[in-house]
Design a protein around this motif. Structure first.
Motif: not given
Length: 493
Positions: A79-84, A468-477
């Motif tokens: 996802a690259g910059y989309v993930a950032w 929170d945003v990072r955890a949501v993004l990477l943990a699928g919640a």
């Protein structure tokens, strides 16, 4: 749950190593000095483009490369910059950035089949409109098939094409040295300077460093490999621009500045070395356009794959071929190339520069916000500055982006406004499809290798909290919907 499980990686999938990744980054950004000729004409002589390729890599390329190296090592995902941007500002902003950058990349890629034919046949006028269209479609199909056959193959091809594309300029420089008059490097006719053309040419030739971040999930040991490849590519790109430019402008009279237009390096070769060097440079330019196409399509298609794996777009874009490549994503990018190839070179460059600039403003903002909000985020490569230094580092490239945007024509602004509206409409359309369950979407899959937050506590009530945003993004919640049940999963308060 209707979220599909990603299929296992096929056995033929091979990771990228340092040298092929350097070659792909080189072609994402440059591909050689082809295309810099117009900066001499628009700059009114040699001085402004020489200064541009000395100064702008420090003010623009290096900050973008540093940001890419840091965040790609922290988020080793396609996802690259989309993930950032998602980690910093949430999925809606990330979707819009992903859409704008994919559109910009597809616009950029529409140039290369046409430029290939121009170099091969001596200009667009050499082919009838019907023959030109047929040739563009055939060439796009052939290059798309190579992309389909595997990223490792594309990387090896890029290495070979890099060596061939730069080889005639070694000969050019050697032959030009006795003819160089350094005073010619100082030539500038301010009355002939075209600021819009100059800045668009410089910006186009030095951007897209972040594109390679969409290949991070395909790289062998990305936390170490990616920074090495990025910095290796910086030196290669700057040398590939500056050395031939110094040789050509120093060996030819300053009065030839008005002749420096796209494709003029072949004429430079003829005047300095003879017809054999002209043919060599033309062949190298044609092959360079093939490398540019392959690198851009790889980045664009794997970006779509990464967005699909994050649940942002339908799951079909994450489906891999037996060669490990994203089939539907490649076809989507190829279709966009064919549709846009009718536009002129100048139109495409200005449109894509504006569109790319919008996305980069979001990327730089995400970089600074992540530094401030989550300073302890594990970053295998970290730029050795604090939050204030990170913000200061972004000021020059942001100023350049704003300059390019301010010089844009009214037509360019209107086109980009239409693209922005289309992106917003597409985002809400995709969200409706998730709720309706008419299309399959993947739920983001937890991956411990992507978890960079040092915090193990529950997310705070602050909607903007990066942890929170990072955890949501990477943990699928995160704000992903169960496609079949119409259930929205939101973060806890």
């Amino acid at each position: 749950m209707t979220g599909a499980t990603p299929s296992p990686a096929p056995p033929r999938r091979r990771p990228l190593t340092v040298l092929p990744l350097i070659a792909l980054i080189f072609y994402d950004v440059s591909g050689g000095p082809f295309g810099i000729e117009d900066s001499v004409r628009a700059g009114g002589g040699a001085l402004l483009p020489i200064l541009g390729f000395l100064i702008l890599p420090i003010l623009w390329s290096l900050p973008e490369a540093l940001v890419t190296a840091e965040l790609a090592s922290a988020f080793p995902t396609n996802a690259g910059y989309v993930a950032w941007v998602s980690a910093a500002f949430g999925p809606a902003a990330a979707f819009l950035v992903g859409f704008s950058k994919w559109a910009s990349g597809t616009l950029d890629n529409a140039l290369y089949p046409v430029l290939f034919l121009d170099y091969l046949y001596g200009g667009a006028a050499a082919l009838s409109p019907a023959a030109r269209s047929l040739a563009v479609v055939a060439l796009t199909a052939a290059l798309t098939y190579l992309n389909y056959r595997g990223l490792h193959l594309v990387g090896i091809s890029a290495l070979v094409l890099t060596a061939f594309s730069l080889s005639p300029f070694v000969a050019l420089v050697v032959i030009a040295v006795p003819k160089i008059r350094p005073a010619r490097w100082l030539a500038v006719d301010f009355a002939a300077v075209e600021l819009r053309g100059y800045f668009n040419s410089m910006f186009w030739n030095l951007n897209y460093w972040d594109k390679a971040s969409t290949l991070a999930g395909e790289v062998e040991d990305p936390k170490r490999t990616f920074p090495k490849a990025v910095f290796g590519a910086v030196g290669l790109v700057v040398g590939a621009y500056l050395i031939p430019l110094l040789a050509g402008t120093g060996a030819l009279p300053a009065e030839t500045a008005a002749e420096w237009k796209d494709g003029f390096f072949s004429e430079v070769g003829a005047r300095i070395g003879g017809g054999w060097l002209r043919i060599w440079i033309q062949a190298a330019a044609a092959m360079s356009n093939m490398g540019l196409f392959e690198a851009e399509m790889s980045s664009d298609s794997f970006q779509l794959l990464g967005m699909a794996e994050m649940g942002m777009i339908p799951a079909i874009f994450a489906a891999r071929s037996p060669h490990g490549t994203p089939t539907a994503s490649i076809l989507a990018s190829a279709t966009g190339v064919v549709i846009l190839s009718f536009m002129s070179f100048q139109e495409i460059v200005e449109f894509l520069n504006f569109l790319y600039g919008i996305g980069m403003l979001a990327v730089f903002a995400a970089f600074v916000k992540l530094r401030i909000k989550d300073p302890d985020l594990p970053r295998p490569y970290r730029i050795p500055v604090g939050a204030a230094g990170a913000a200061a580092m972004c000021v020059p490239p942001v100023a350049l982006i704003v300059t390019v945007m301010c010089l844009a024509s009214a037509r360019t602004i209107a086109v980009n406004a239409a693209v922005a509206v289309a992106g917003v409409a597409l985002y809400y359309g995709v969200e409706r499809m998730k709720v309706a369950g008419c299309v399959e979407f993947l739920a983001p899959v937890p991956n411990e290798s992507l978890h960079g937050s040092s915090s193990s506590t529950a997310a705070s009530d602050d909607d903007d909290d990066v942890e929170d945003v990072r955890a949501v993004l990477l943990a699928g919640a995160g704000e992903q919907h169960d496609a079949g049940e119409g259930v929205s999963v939101s973060k806890e308060n």
